[in-house]
Design a protein around this motif. Sequence first.
Motif, PDB file in Angstrom:
ATOM      1  N   GLY A   8       0.891  -1.160  -0.088  1.00 16.07           N
ATOM      2  CA  GLY A   8      -0.203   0.107  -0.121  1.00 16.07           C
ATOM      3  C   GLY A   8       0.986   1.267   0.027  1.00 16.07           C
ATOM      4  N   PRO A   9       0.221   2.423  -0.211  1.00 14.92           N
ATOM      5  CA  PRO A   9       0.959   3.628  -0.151  1.00 14.92           C
ATOM      6  C   PRO A   9       1.651   3.880   1.037  1.00 14.92           C
ATOM      7  N   LYS A  10       2.961   4.298   0.772  1.00 15.00           N
ATOM      8  CA  LYS A  10       3.710   4.832   1.873  1.00 15.00           C
ATOM      9  C   LYS A  10       3.366   6.253   2.007  1.00 15.00           C
ATOM     10  N   GLU A  11       2.964   6.939   1.222  1.00 11.44           N
ATOM     11  CA  GLU A  11       2.704   8.461   1.311  1.00 11.44           C
ATOM     12  C   GLU A  11       1.608   8.743   0.381  1.00 11.44           C
ATOM     13  N   GLN A  12       0.974   9.895   0.752  1.00  9.97           N
ATOM     14  CA  GLN A  12      -0.145  10.309  -0.203  1.00  9.97           C
ATOM     15  C   GLN A  12       0.068  11.880  -0.569  1.00  9.97           C
ATOM     16  N   THR A  13      -0.126  12.145  -1.817  1.00 11.26           N
ATOM     17  CA  THR A  13      -0.002  13.636  -2.094  1.00 11.26           C
ATOM     18  C   THR A  13      -1.094  13.712  -3.145  1.00 11.26           C
ATOM     19  N   ASP A  14      -1.012  15.154  -3.432  1.00 13.09           N
ATOM     20  CA  ASP A  14      -2.048  15.703  -4.612  1.00 13.09           C
ATOM     21  C   ASP A  14      -1.423  15.490  -5.979  1.00 13.09           C
ATOM     22  N   VAL A  15      -0.239  15.714  -6.279  1.00 19.40           N
ATOM     23  CA  VAL A  15       0.267  15.742  -7.635  1.00 19.40           C
ATOM     24  C   VAL A  15       1.736  15.154  -7.627  1.00 19.40           C
ATOM     25  N   ILE A  16       1.933  14.087  -8.527  1.00 25.11           N
ATOM     26  CA  ILE A  16       3.165  13.697  -8.736  1.00 25.11           C
ATOM     27  C   ILE A  16       3.722  14.100 -10.055  1.00 25.11           C
ATOM     28  N   VAL A  17       4.592  14.597 -10.002  1.00 24.12           N
ATOM     29  CA  VAL A  17       5.512  15.095 -11.405  1.00 24.12           C
ATOM     30  C   VAL A  17       6.719  14.366 -11.444  1.00 24.12           C
ATOM     31  N   ILE A  18       6.626  13.396 -12.630  1.00 24.00           N
ATOM     32  CA  ILE A  18       7.722  12.545 -13.124  1.00 24.00           C
ATOM     33  C   ILE A  18       8.806  13.481 -14.117  1.00 24.00           C
ATOM     34  N   ALA A  36      -1.486  22.931  -4.137  1.00 20.19           N
ATOM     35  CA  ALA A  36      -1.272  21.362  -4.167  1.00 20.19           C
ATOM     36  C   ALA A  36      -0.183  21.040  -3.618  1.00 20.19           C
ATOM     37  N   LYS A  37      -0.241  19.894  -2.871  1.00 26.34           N
ATOM     38  CA  LYS A  37       0.851  19.207  -2.192  1.00 26.34           C
ATOM     39  C   LYS A  37       1.493  18.412  -3.472  1.00 26.34           C
ATOM     40  N   VAL A  38       3.021  18.792  -3.641  1.00 28.09           N
ATOM     41  CA  VAL A  38       3.453  18.305  -4.897  1.00 28.09           C
ATOM     42  C   VAL A  38       4.909  17.527  -4.499  1.00 28.09           C
ATOM     43  N   ILE A  39       5.178  16.407  -5.099  1.00 29.58           N
ATOM     44  CA  ILE A  39       6.275  15.749  -5.125  1.00 29.58           C
ATOM     45  C   ILE A  39       6.885  15.610  -6.546  1.00 29.58           C
ATOM     46  N   LEU A  40       8.047  15.834  -6.613  1.00 32.44           N
ATOM     47  CA  LEU A  40       8.617  16.124  -7.934  1.00 32.44           C
ATOM     48  C   LEU A  40       9.919  14.904  -8.023  1.00 32.44           C
ATOM     49  N   ASN A 172     -10.890   1.393 -12.599  1.00 31.36           N
ATOM     50  CA  ASN A 172     -11.444   1.977 -13.859  1.00 31.36           C
ATOM     51  C   ASN A 172     -10.582   2.498 -14.471  1.00 31.36           C
ATOM     52  N   GLN A 173      -9.290   1.985 -14.369  1.00 31.84           N
ATOM     53  CA  GLN A 173      -8.047   2.471 -15.357  1.00 31.84           C
ATOM     54  C   GLN A 173      -7.811   3.964 -14.949  1.00 31.84           C
ATOM     55  N   GLN A 174      -8.126   4.481 -13.759  1.00 33.12           N
ATOM     56  CA  GLN A 174      -7.487   5.827 -13.355  1.00 33.12           C
ATOM     57  C   GLN A 174      -6.105   5.539 -12.745  1.00 33.12           C
ATOM     58  N   ILE A 175      -5.210   6.482 -13.152  1.00 28.99           N
ATOM     59  CA  ILE A 175      -4.029   6.449 -12.245  1.00 28.99           C
ATOM     60  C   ILE A 175      -4.131   7.053 -10.828  1.00 28.99           C
ATOM     61  N   VAL A 176      -3.594   6.251 -10.031  1.00 34.37           N
ATOM     62  CA  VAL A 176      -3.750   6.372  -8.372  1.00 34.37           C
ATOM     63  C   VAL A 176      -2.355   6.455  -7.794  1.00 34.37           C
ATOM     64  N   GLY A 177      -1.576   6.230  -8.629  1.00 31.73           N
ATOM     65  CA  GLY A 177      -0.312   6.246  -7.816  1.00 31.73           C
ATOM     66  C   GLY A 177       1.157   5.974  -8.523  1.00 31.73           C
ATOM     67  N   VAL A 178       2.327   5.900  -8.098  1.00 30.78           N
ATOM     68  CA  VAL A 178       3.494   5.690  -8.714  1.00 30.78           C
ATOM     69  C   VAL A 178       4.348   4.835  -7.903  1.00 30.78           C
ATOM     70  N   SER A 194      -3.204  13.210  -8.964  1.00 32.64           N
ATOM     71  CA  SER A 194      -2.821  13.356 -10.451  1.00 32.64           C
ATOM     72  C   SER A 194      -1.535  13.050 -10.523  1.00 32.64           C
ATOM     73  N   VAL A 195      -0.866  12.702 -11.637  1.00 34.82           N
ATOM     74  CA  VAL A 195       0.533  12.262 -11.876  1.00 34.82           C
ATOM     75  C   VAL A 195       0.708  12.986 -13.536  1.00 34.82           C
ATOM     76  N   VAL A 196       1.967  13.831 -13.195  1.00 32.78           N
ATOM     77  CA  VAL A 196       2.152  14.499 -14.686  1.00 32.78           C
ATOM     78  C   VAL A 196       3.435  13.630 -15.148  1.00 32.78           C
ATOM     79  N   LEU A 197       3.482  13.369 -16.340  1.00 32.16           N
ATOM     80  CA  LEU A 197       4.735  12.720 -16.870  1.00 32.16           C
ATOM     81  C   LEU A 197       5.331  13.789 -17.776  1.00 32.16           C
ATOM     82  N   SER A 198       6.402  14.088 -17.201  1.00 35.49           N
ATOM     83  CA  SER A 198       7.474  15.170 -18.067  1.00 35.49           C
ATOM     84  C   SER A 198       8.754  14.508 -18.094  1.00 35.49           C
TER      85      SER A 198
END
Length: 382
Positions: A8-18, A36-40, A172-178, A194-198
């Motif tokens: 299970g999740p070690k942490e919860q955040t609003d947005v992950i940017v990869i 938003a709470k963000v992890i880059l 539902n094929q929704q991205i929920v984590g990384v 939300s997850v942003v692929l960059s």
Amino acid sequence: MQQAIAAGPKEQTDVIVIGAGSAGYNAAITAKQAGAKVILLEKAPFSGGNSMLAAGGMNAAGTAQQKAHHINDSVQSFINDAMKGGRYANDPKLVEILAKQSADGIKWLESMGVNMDDLKRSGGASVDRTHRPHGGLSVGPTIIQHLRKAADKFGVETRLNSRAEKLVVDDNQQIVGVVVHGKHSGYYLLAAKSVVLSTGGYGYNKQMIAYYRPTFQGMTSSNNITATGDGITLAKAIGASMTDIDWIQAHPTIGVDSRILISETVRGVGAIMVNQQGSRFINELTTRDRASDAILKQPGRFAWLVFDNQLYKKAKMVRGYDHLKMLKKADSVAELAKLTGMVPNTLEQTVSNYNSYQKSGDDQAFHRDNMPLNLTQPLITR
């Protein structure tokens, strides 16, 4: 990896940017500013990605900088140039977004402390549209330096040595984590709304290049070693479709026997391009793909960029190439020809013709419409 998902999740955040290049930093900072709470996440031990290697500039139309330099430009002109450069295979809607929001992009960088006051003309542009930092500083490192500071200022949590290994989806094929693999922390699951692929492209992945564009197999890449298509692989693994994945850009100028890209602004500020004999063979301000194609059709499949001391003094990046021992210098055309193996009479005629065209403002050979410098001082080539 499966154990991390099961735990299970070690942490919860609003947005992950990869991916912590320019796009990733901009996305993370914007999300943070919106509350938003963000992890880059960045797989490498350093941030910056391919953006760190950018040496040209950022194209934008209708900016305050252009107005200050009395340059008449428009969004429609930008669109026209971009569509022509893409041989009209571009997605017109995306080109329109790019052009319409380009001036705001410059404003955004300025709000992050980046100076973009210097203007040059790059290949394929009809006016001076390429924005750069003043003083000849390289655009990529300058932007990344300021974005790093801005990320710290706004409290963006940036994790280096942290590779995104898998996008996790729900029923539902929704991205929920990384699933992340930290160099020191091992595998763990981050949950996010939300997850942003960059993560950029795959320009340094030889296998992907050979698969998607076999004609480019084995070509030298000027990309950062981080540009290995990881985000593409992550997205494909959860069923994402790919658009124009086989479109790879071959930049026309790179240092001999090196991976160092020679910015097209060197041509834009006055350099000419000649073949092995010393003859011009194309309008130096054409689009990158046409310039690349033309070079590959020349004897030996290479070309020289020729300029003189005027450009050397004007463009700081060129002095950087000199520091890397990439330039050949001569006090005369004949001496330069001898150094490079070009035909002296041919190169002398080429330089004489170009100086005549530059003086009259009419390039009778290739219709180059912007010739800011002549070739009358001691010559330099790369």
